[in-house]
Enzyme design. Structure first.
Site, PDB file in Angstrom:
ATOM      1  N   GLY A 104       0.837  -1.178   0.000  1.00  0.00           N
ATOM      2  CA  GLY A 104       0.000   0.000   0.000  1.00  0.00           C
ATOM      3  C   GLY A 104       0.867   1.221   0.000  1.00  0.00           C
ATOM      4  N   GLY A 105       0.257   2.323   0.368  1.00  0.00           N
ATOM      5  CA  GLY A 105       1.004   3.575   0.347  1.00  0.00           C
ATOM      6  C   GLY A 105       2.238   3.545   1.220  1.00  0.00           C
ATOM      7  N   MET A 106       2.181   2.716   2.276  1.00  0.00           N
ATOM      8  CA  MET A 106       3.326   2.768   3.193  1.00  0.00           C
ATOM      9  C   MET A 106       4.485   1.899   2.749  1.00  0.00           C
ATOM     10  SD  MET A 106       2.211  -0.249   3.726  1.00  0.00           S
ATOM     11  CE  MET A 106       1.063  -1.419   4.431  1.00  0.00           C
ATOM     12  N   LYS A 124       9.800  -5.195   5.507  1.00  0.00           N
ATOM     13  CA  LYS A 124       9.118  -4.074   4.873  1.00  0.00           C
ATOM     14  C   LYS A 124      10.047  -3.349   3.916  1.00  0.00           C
ATOM     15  CE  LYS A 124       7.296   0.049   6.459  1.00  0.00           C
ATOM     16  NZ  LYS A 124       6.464   0.837   7.297  1.00  0.00           N
ATOM     17  N   ASP A 219       1.959  10.122  11.678  1.00  0.00           N
ATOM     18  CA  ASP A 219       0.994   9.473  10.787  1.00  0.00           C
ATOM     19  C   ASP A 219       0.215   8.426  11.555  1.00  0.00           C
ATOM     20  OD1 ASP A 219       1.208   7.591   7.641  1.00  0.00           O
ATOM     21  OD2 ASP A 219      -0.327   8.944   8.432  1.00  0.00           O
TER      22      ASP A 219
END
Lengths: 947, 188
Positions: A104-106, A124, A219
């Site tokens: 996703g965006g992250m 990640k 965030d």
């Protein structure tokens, strides 16, 4: 910007670029110099382009990421692949990547195994296409180290940072088992006050630790908070959000993030820990009321509201909220940071104080399974009363409960349930619920699910009854060894929550089976695929229709499948995030392929499967659908990857192992293919086709003993008397050099049935090898067909023998040249017609070549032999090619072309997959008589005998 | 609203050389793609700008019928990429206008979420760069347009432009280099 030479010159410049870009440095420099001599401007423009080309991946990284278009020169074309970075199966430093978890965006997160410490981790990576330049990389590492240094129970720790071989940075983190707050809120709406407080306290404590270390999250949102099985809350993505000041990830623009931004953040002012506390306030508000404090239809309005307006008091939305709690929440949502609590510590303390004021029932945490009755009430929500009404008498233990400690999975059959109440309303439930339970069980590595009870250690049976708004599902477990029922239970639940009923029953069955369940498997079993009852019901109807299609005849099949598809489509409308109908839809498209061979049909299957994987990565049925898709496209390696992923979720599905074996075999990976088929046949021991697959594979590797063992089992399981397996087994005996078995087998094949001449061929072979030519001839004369192995598969067949040809050869060996000649003439005439009708069929040409050889038409015979081999290059299909090469050897031998024959023989004997040729065969078969006596032939046999 | 049949019909007419068909086709596709994008966002609210799949979904919904021909698909995908570009660029310009305070109502509803904030500028920059490229090499510009705005694969681009896959790969390389230079002032 390139100084634009006149537009007309671009065509030349691009042409020059195309040439230059593929040259090596030296040649390129030369060409550039030559160009520069007459046109320096052009040279500069080209140099600029070439330099850009070298760095295109980096320089276009951002735009590539924004539009989701990967660098085409780097990665292979695969759209919407959950394995975005193509890491599955690879080992990165000391981590072995298992599967993608989220993208996703992250960034992109994978599940992996730390091979040093033998523990699961999450890896990640930043988004693909975002190659970071040096400064940004350093900041990434610095922040990662800072976050890694934060050792607090409420902060997701970081094990280490790492770098792949191609310089991509990644983080290794613990793999947490639980759900994000976002998922929890989506599932549960608002939370019990005690739970909300418990979570908020922990987040505050985590923030406190971070702020003390000088790190601001910036965030914080429900997607970044995780609630583990034991109730602990952890903050994720810590500190990373600070890197790059927002240019690093595109996630800052995604909807939902604005809702958690503090007013000072929206105004672009300097941020400190108080921005995190604001976000905590939003989270708490949402947990308590089920709504966000600032909601509007579009982002800009939300931003406006955050900056300018006051939220509704939580107590208005939920009366149980008492004034002190109200005050704390609103205090966190103070617009001016100066008016907010500055210290996360203080907030944590206040919230803890409030916790003790809350209604004094025990704090309920998200509990991991296996405390059956209590958990059910919690997880499935208070509205579902799943009542355990009857407990069966009799011992729970299945005999061989110790099997849960053994490594072989227990075979459990799940039979379709009975519908006790009449009508369509129950029929589909009976089929679909049994199917769902079977699917859930198939996720377990300790169990192999079967569709039929013979050979199973345990059988699950059940019945479904529907009365008004209630569904009753009664299931029982029948132990095959003890020949009795050992467990039964009834589950009742509202029609509006079929999922709960199904899951409860599944849990009960799993417990009663007493098999080991891993933590990962538990998580999978616990996963809630949808909270929308209507969607689940529609999905079940679809499943019932799709399963029903299999037992219908062709015309009805299509109608059933289309009906299933319409149910799935409706399920999707009810809940677009529900992955299972998409995966089933993909499978239904594939089921329609035999009726609709357009590429569009299988493309639709692919799209749906990919959609399912986006929604629920790892869904085995979706991977299975993709595997079928790639098989249809003739891409076995892709099929294999997909099958491996499907197997990760359904480790004991014999049909998947079967498909895997077939794809591996296509690629010539015979050893692996044989293992796959072995596995499949162990999981489904009554399936003779699986034994057949194993047998054929072993044959190819010249592992004749194993091949015969499997043929024996296949024949034992066949009640139809099919001559095919016996014939093939005979061929294996022959290649093993086991003439006695060949003879014995022949005697056991009755002459009655002669499908495609297989019986004739079996008998003929035995006589031929035994050099009993008169009997061979008699056998051929009584053949029921004119051509052995003729049929619709002619053009793809491996063997094509007109009886006349075999007669001719036999007559020749009997020393009857005149009759032989006339038989050869007959054969060649027939074969010439066949070749004209099927010019691409190598098997027919081989036969024709043999006929020409018998007629001493050397040139013609050679031509047919070579043509046959040219038609199937070895790379294309190793097995077919060796069959025709074997035929060519026969032709060369007959013609006395010893050199050509021996060359081919050597090649075939050396090939690992050269089943056609074996040393015993060469010794025994009269076809090779012309070569006997040639010292080279003997030398070859001697050499390869040693193996 | 446009029925799938309308679009196929217009597509055919355009292929047969009727220029007016294109004028009718574009607005229909524009509207349909916009609907699809909105639906897609509703069902996947966390998706950032990602045209991959949208154009294909449009194809499946609008054109993929038993009578559809292979050529239709290529043409459609090419056109849809162009339409998608218009959609996104129009939207990005509206957002830009909004940011400059020319009125909140300029961008409506969930459309506001199509493009993340930090993608607004790049979208416009990309569009302008592609326009400049089209002036000197139309096909390369189309290749990039289909790649970025349409999310097409290399094979599909080849189909849409009636060239070989090798040609697409070759021309794409130069196009990307050109684009990298054009956008190249900031390395990020």
């Amino acid at each position: 910007m390139i100084r634009a030479p006149n537009p007309g010159q671009w065509a030349e410049l691009f042409a020059a670029f195309d040439t230059l870009v593929v040259l090596d440095d030296g040649a390129r420099a030369e060409r550039l110099a030559a160009i520069g001599a007459t046109d320096p401007a052009a040279r500069r423009a080209l140099e600029e382009l070439l330099e850009a080309d070298a760095n295109a991946g980096t320089r276009l990284g951002r735009i590539d990421a924004i539009f989701g278009a990967a660098d085409p020169l780097a990665a292979p074309e695969r759209r919407a692949d959950p394995d975005v970075l193509h890491l599955v199966g690879r080992t990165i430093t000391h981590f072995r990547v298992v599967e993608p978890l989220a993208a996703g965006g992250m960034g992109v997160v994978y599940r992996a195994i730390d091979t040093h410490l033998a523990r699961p981790v999450a890896l990640k990576f930043p988004l693909p296409g975002q190659r970071l330049d040096r400064q940004v990389r350093e900041r990434f590492l610095r922040e990662a180290r800072a976050a890694g240094a934060l050792d607090h129970p409420n902060i997701c720790s970081i094990y280490e940072t790492g770098e792949t071989e191609d310089g991509q940075l990644f983080l290794a983190m613990p793999l947490y088992e639980g759900e994000t707050l976002k998922a929890r809120l989506a599932r549960a709406g608002r939370l019990p006050i005690a739970d909300a407080l418990a979570i908020a306290v922990q987040i505050a404590q985590g923030l406190s630790a971070a702020h003390r270390a000088g790190i601001v999250h910036r965030d914080l949102k429900p997607g970044n908070a995780m609630i583990l099985a034991d109730g602990r809350a952890k903050i994720l993505d810590f500190g990373i959000a600070r890197v790059g000041d927002g240019t690093l990830t595109a996630s800052h623009g995604t909807p939902g993030t604005v809702a958690y931004m503090a007013p000072e953040q929206i105004r672009g002012k300097q941020l400190d820990g108080r921005a995190d506390l604001w976000a905590l306030g939003v989270l708490l508000y949402e947990m308590l009321t089920g709504r966000r404090p600032f909601e509007a239809e579009y982002e800009i309005a939300i931003a406006h509201a955050i900056v300018h307006s006051n939220p509704v008091r939580p107590s208005v939305l939920r009366p149980e909220i008492w004034p002190e709690l109200d005050a704390v929440v609103l205090g966190l949502l103070a617009r001016h940071p100066g008016n907010r609590r500055a210290s996360a510590d203080a907030v944590a303390a206040e919230l803890t104080g409030l916790e003790s004021q809350s209604v004094p029932h025990p704090v309920r945490r998200w509990r991991a399974p296996f405390n059956p009755s209590v958990r059910r009430a919690l997880v499935w929500g208070a509205t579902v009363a799943v009542v355990v009404t009857t407990v069966g008498a009799g011992a729970w233990l299945l005999r061989g409960g110790a099997a849960s400690r053994s490594t072989e999975p227990r075979i459990v059959a799940v039979l379709p349930f009975e519908a006790l109440s009449g009508g369509d309303d129950t029929d589909y439930l009976a089929v679909a619920l049994a199917d769902e339970i079977a699917t859930q069980l198939s996720r377990l590595s300790a169990v192999a699910v079967s569709g039929e009870s013979s050979g199973a250690a345990a059988v699950v049976r059940g019945s479904v009854k529907r009365t008004g708004d209630e569904v009753r599902l009664q299931v029982e477990l029948f132990d095959a060894d003890q020949k009795r029922q050992v467990w039964t239970r009834e589950y009742r639940g509202p029609v509006s929550n079929l999922l709960a009923v199904q899951r409860s029953a599944t849990d009960g069955i799993v417990a009663a089976l007493h098999v080991g369940v891993t933590r990962d498997e538990r998580a999978v079993l616990m996963h809630v695929p949808t909270t929308n009852a209507q969607a689940y019901d529609l999905y079940l109807r679809g499943r019932a229709a799709q399963i029903g299609a299999a037992s219908r005849d062709s015309s009805q099949q299509v109608a059933s499948l289309l009906r299933a598809q319409s149910y799935y489509a409706r399920a999707r409308e009810s809940d677009p995030n529900f992955a299972a109908p998409r995966a089933s839809l993909a499978m239904s498209h594939l089921a329609l392929v035999p009726h609709d061979r357009t590429s569009a049909r299988r493309d639709q299957a692919r799209l749906e499967a990919e959609a399912a994987l986006r929604l629920q990565p790892g869904t085995p049925e979706a991977h299975e659908a993709l595997a079928s898709y790639w098989s249809l496209r003739g891409e076995p390696s892709n099929a294999i990857s997909e099958l491996e992923r499907a197997l990760a979720g359904r480790p004991n599905a014999s049909h998947l192992h079967d498909l895997l074996g077939q794809s591996l075999r296509q690629l010539g990976r015979l050893d692996e293919a044989a293992s796959a088929f072995e596995r499949a046949s162990r999981l489904e021991p009554r399936n003779r086709l699986l034994h057949q697959q194993a047998a054929v594979t072993y044959s190819r590797m010249r592992r004749y003993d194993e091949a015969i063992a499997h043929w024996d089992r296949a024949i034992a399981l066949d009640s139809t008397g099919d001559p095919f397996p016996r014939m093939i087994r005979g061929q294996v005996y022959l290649r093993r050099g086991d003439v006695d078995s060949l003879d014995a087998a022949m005697r056991r094949i009755p002459l009655g049935i002669d499908r495609r001449g297989m019986t004739t061929y079996s008998h003929y072979t035995a006589h031929h090898i035994g050099r009993r030519h008169a009997e061979a001839l008699a056998c051929l004369d009584s053949a029921k067909v004119a051509i052995l192995f003729d049929g619709p598969a002619t053009s793809g067949g491996l063997l094509y023998r007109p009886v006349s040809l075999l007669r001719a050869q036999t007559l020749e060996r009997m020393g009857n040249p005149a009759s032989a000649s006339s038989a050869y003439e007959t054969a060649s005439a027939l074969l010439e017609d066949s070749v004209a009708a099927h010019p691409q069929a190598p098997s027919i040409r081989i036969a024709l070549g043999l006929a020409y050889a018998g007629l001493h038409r050397r040139a013609d015979a050679m031509r047919e032999a070579r043509t046959a081999m040219e038609l199937v290059p070895v790379a294309g299909d190793a097995v077919s090619a060796t069959a025709f090469m074997g035929g060519a050897v026969e032709i060369f031998a007959k013609l006395g072309e010893a050199d050509a024959a021996l060359e081919l023989i050597e090649l075939l004997l050396a090939m690992p997959a050269g089943r056609e040729m074996s040393v015993p065969l060469l010794r025994l078969d009269p076809a090779f008589d012309p070569l006997r006596g040639d010292p080279r032939f003997d030398a070859l046999l001697a050499r390869f005998s040693r193996n | 609203m446009a029925e799938p049949g309308d679009i196929t019909l217009l597509l055919r007419r355009w292929e047969e050389g009727d220029p007016r068909a294109l004028d009718q086709l574009m607005p229909l596709m524009y509207e349909r793609l916009r609907q699809l994008a909105r639906q897609r966002l509703r069902s996947e609210p966390d998706a950032s700008l990602n045209t991959t799949g949208l154009v294909h979904e449009a194809y499946l919904k609008l054109v993929d019928t038993p009578g559809a021909r292979v050529q239709d698909r290529g043409h459609f995908l090419g056109l849809a990429s162009r339409v998608m570009r218009h959609l996104l660029v129009d939207h990005a310009r509206a957002r830009q206008a909004t940011k400059r305070g020319l009125g909140i109502a300029a961008v409506n509803l969930d459309e506001a979420t199509w493009i993340p904030d930090d993608a607004v500028e790049p979208t416009i920059e990309l569009d302008e760069a592609l326009q400049r490229l089209a002036a000197v090499d139309e096909r390369r510009s189309k290749i990039l347009e289909q790649r970025y705005f349409g999310g097409l694969s290399l094979e599909e681009t080849a189909e849409a432009l009636h060239v070989s896959l090798a040609t697409v790969k070759r021309e794409l390389r130069a196009a990307r280099a050109w684009l990298a230079v054009e956008l190249g002032r900031d390395a990020s």
